[in-house]
Scaffold this active site. Structure first.
Site, PDB file in Angstrom:
ATOM      1  N   ASP A  18       6.756 -37.975   3.245  1.00  0.00           N
ATOM      2  CA  ASP A  18       5.979 -36.796   3.609  1.00  0.00           C
ATOM      3  C   ASP A  18       6.990 -35.786   4.147  1.00  0.00           C
ATOM      4  O   ASP A  18       7.373 -35.837   5.314  1.00  0.00           O
ATOM      5  CB  ASP A  18       4.936 -37.143   4.672  1.00  0.00           C
ATOM      6  N   GLU A  78       4.946 -36.496  -1.235  1.00  0.00           N
ATOM      7  CA  GLU A  78       3.825 -35.573  -1.161  1.00  0.00           C
ATOM      8  C   GLU A  78       4.292 -34.190  -1.577  1.00  0.00           C
ATOM      9  O   GLU A  78       5.301 -33.685  -1.087  1.00  0.00           O
ATOM     10  CB  GLU A  78       3.253 -35.537   0.254  1.00  0.00           C
ATOM     11  N   ASP A 151       3.058 -38.564  10.654  1.00  0.00           N
ATOM     12  CA  ASP A 151       3.833 -38.200   9.465  1.00  0.00           C
ATOM     13  C   ASP A 151       4.276 -39.449   8.704  1.00  0.00           C
ATOM     14  O   ASP A 151       4.358 -39.438   7.479  1.00  0.00           O
ATOM     15  CB  ASP A 151       5.028 -37.335   9.857  1.00  0.00           C
TER      16      ASP A 151
END
Length: 188
Positions: A18, A78, A151
């Protein structure tokens, strides 16, 4: 005399990321006999570094360390979402690009997933909150995770999304070369 057939245990290690320029989450899972095992998760805290170039260097170095340590078969990352602040988008795109470059430098295939697709794959709701995603990730990896690492749980969700989307992702992870071979009539 009959043939001896060896049972093949298919294992896959997926590194989920991420990307971010303040905090970047990562998570590593092992898939073995359709079982999910959490190998590692954490965050790269980047706010302590004085400029963007140093932050990008730290992202590159840490992603390479993770690849060297866990030898992932694939990286799932992502994709950046579109926001109001163009400067933030540029910085986020650079962070993602550097993470991808680190994986590519080690010949690890990469697949991107939109945030809504990740949430949908993990929770069944494309608009799920970070708390909902974290709770579902905990259930899926069967382990209590540290609450301050949203996260990292997001990164694990990306890795899990990749695992759940196996049929699509295996085609995607082969890259453009395979796509061109599989679809010669679509290229002019």
């Amino acid at each position: 005399m009959g043939k001896i057939v060896k049972a093949v245990t298919k294992e896959r290690i997926i590194l989920g990321m991420d990307p971010g320029t303040t905090i970047m989450g990562y998570g590593v899972i092992l898939i073995k006999n359709k079982e999910i095992k959490l190998l590692q998760y954490g965050v790269i805290k980047l706010s302590k570094y004085p400029n963007h170039a140093i932050k990008l260097t730290k992202i590159f170095e840490r992603v390479q360390q993770l690849i060297e340590e866990y030898l992932p078969d694939e990286v799932a990352i992502e994709a950046p979402f579109f926001g109001q602040n163009v400067q933030s988008m540029l910085k986020l795109g650079r962070a993602q690009g550097v993470a991808m470059a680190a994986a590519l430098s080690r010949d690890v295939p990469i697949v991107e997933y939109a945030p809504k697709k990740v949430k949908m794959a993990v929770t069944g709701n494309g608009n799920a909150s970070k708390e909902q995603v974290a709770a579902m990730v905990e259930r899926l990896v069967n382990q209590k995770l540290e609450a301050e690492f949203f996260d990292a749980t997001d990164a694990l969700a990306v890795a899990l999304c990749h695992y759940f989307k196996n049929g699509e992702s295996e085609k995607a992870s082969k890259g453009w070369g395979q796509f061109l071979k599989d679809n010669p009539n679509r290229v002019k």
